[in-house]
Design an enzyme around this catalytic site. Structure first.
Site, PDB file in Angstrom:
ATOM      1  N   GLU A  45      52.531  42.675  35.579  1.00  0.00           N
ATOM      2  CA  GLU A  45      51.135  42.428  35.947  1.00  0.00           C
ATOM      3  C   GLU A  45      50.910  40.924  36.011  1.00  0.00           C
ATOM      4  O   GLU A  45      50.814  40.248  34.981  1.00  0.00           O
ATOM      5  CB  GLU A  45      50.178  43.057  34.934  1.00  0.00           C
ATOM      6  CG  GLU A  45      48.714  42.765  35.239  1.00  0.00           C
ATOM      7  CD  GLU A  45      47.773  43.071  34.079  1.00  0.00           C
ATOM      8  OE1 GLU A  45      46.614  42.624  34.140  1.00  0.00           O
ATOM      9  OE2 GLU A  45      48.198  43.748  33.118  1.00  0.00           O
ATOM     10  N   ARG A  76      44.376  34.660  36.822  1.00  0.00           N
ATOM     11  CA  ARG A  76      43.684  33.736  35.920  1.00  0.00           C
ATOM     12  C   ARG A  76      43.910  32.277  36.306  1.00  0.00           C
ATOM     13  O   ARG A  76      43.223  31.388  35.810  1.00  0.00           O
ATOM     14  CB  ARG A  76      44.148  33.970  34.476  1.00  0.00           C
ATOM     15  CG  ARG A  76      43.767  35.343  33.942  1.00  0.00           C
ATOM     16  CD  ARG A  76      44.251  35.551  32.522  1.00  0.00           C
ATOM     17  NE  ARG A  76      43.915  36.882  32.038  1.00  0.00           N
ATOM     18  CZ  ARG A  76      44.214  37.330  30.827  1.00  0.00           C
ATOM     19  NH1 ARG A  76      44.862  36.554  29.977  1.00  0.00           N
ATOM     20  NH2 ARG A  76      43.875  38.554  30.467  1.00  0.00           N
ATOM     21  N   LYS A  81      42.589  51.292  32.544  1.00  0.00           N
ATOM     22  CA  LYS A  81      42.868  50.261  31.559  1.00  0.00           C
ATOM     23  C   LYS A  81      41.728  50.282  30.541  1.00  0.00           C
ATOM     24  O   LYS A  81      40.554  50.363  30.924  1.00  0.00           O
ATOM     25  CB  LYS A  81      42.939  48.896  32.242  1.00  0.00           C
ATOM     26  CG  LYS A  81      43.042  47.710  31.294  1.00  0.00           C
ATOM     27  CD  LYS A  81      43.051  46.414  32.094  1.00  0.00           C
ATOM     28  CE  LYS A  81      43.103  45.197  31.192  1.00  0.00           C
ATOM     29  NZ  LYS A  81      43.213  43.942  31.962  1.00  0.00           N
TER      30      LYS A  81
END
Length: 215
Positions: A49, A53, A137
């Protein structure tokens, strides 16, 4: 109302089944992406993943998809449909969001990059469930109730499974994975910032391998 098809749901399930541990990867320098991801794969990790960011995330997805075809490569920290489209174009095989909006949930129903939507409440889960999502998630896991919350979710939603992420450590991952409704666990402990900054890829491989053996 369009709902998630079995085809897209099966793809998410395949991602979660490929690795019980999913590293949350933040690329702070473009030269870090490939050696970091190779180190994780060498340690036994099969799902990567790569978060958005930093500005390097999309290019990293493109590079890793080409260089490491044996791994599932996806995008994390996707917070808008514009970002969703960008990571699709970059070749992301799946998308993980920290939270949900109705627009993103609906976009993910037919996207080529299957969506694992982030939720922290039953209400958010119900939004996705209505559209056919059964895998989510759970974020941020520890501050949102952790293991007791996931046990409580199983009552009204026995057909749902989760990838909890946020505050989970190497020594607590096994406890989460012991739950029937947890398919995989995400974490940053697999990519310690100091080791990434120093380029200690061998140590990162050791951490990945050791974490898998701990389960």
């Amino acid at each position: 109302m369009n709902q998630l098809s079995d085809f897209y749901r099966d793809r998410v399930r395949s991602v979660l089944a490929a690795s019980p541990l999913i590293p949350v990867i933040t690329v702070n320098h473009p030269d870090q992406a490939l050696p970091l991801c190779r180190a994780l794969v060498e340690g036994g990790i099969r799902v990567l993943e790569i978060t958005l960011r930093t500005p390097h995330g999309i290019r990293a997805i493109e590079q890793v998809r080409t260089a490491i075809p044996e791994a599932w490569v996806g995008a994390g920290t996707v917070t808008s449909i514009t970002q969703y489209r960008d990571v699709e174009s970059a070749g992301a095989q799946f998308v993980i969001t920290p939270g949900v909006t109705e627009a993103i949930l609906r976009f993910g129903v037919t996207s080529e990059a299957s969506l694992l939507p982030g939720i922290s409440t039953i209400s958010e889960l119900m939004m996705g469930h209505d559209l056919g999502y059964r895998e989510f998630k759970f974020f941020p896991a520890e501050v949102s109730g952790g293991i007791p919350a996931l046990k409580a979710f199983a009552g009204p939603f026995p057909d749902v499974s989760f990838c909890p992420t946020g505050g989970i450590r190497r020594d607590t991952a096994k406890d989460y994975l012991a739950l029937d409704n947890v398919a995989a666990v995400g974490g940053t402990w697999l990519t310690p910032g100091d080791l990434v900054a120093s380029g200690d890829w061998a140590r990162i491989s050791e951490i990945a391998h050791g974490s898998l053996l701990d389960l």
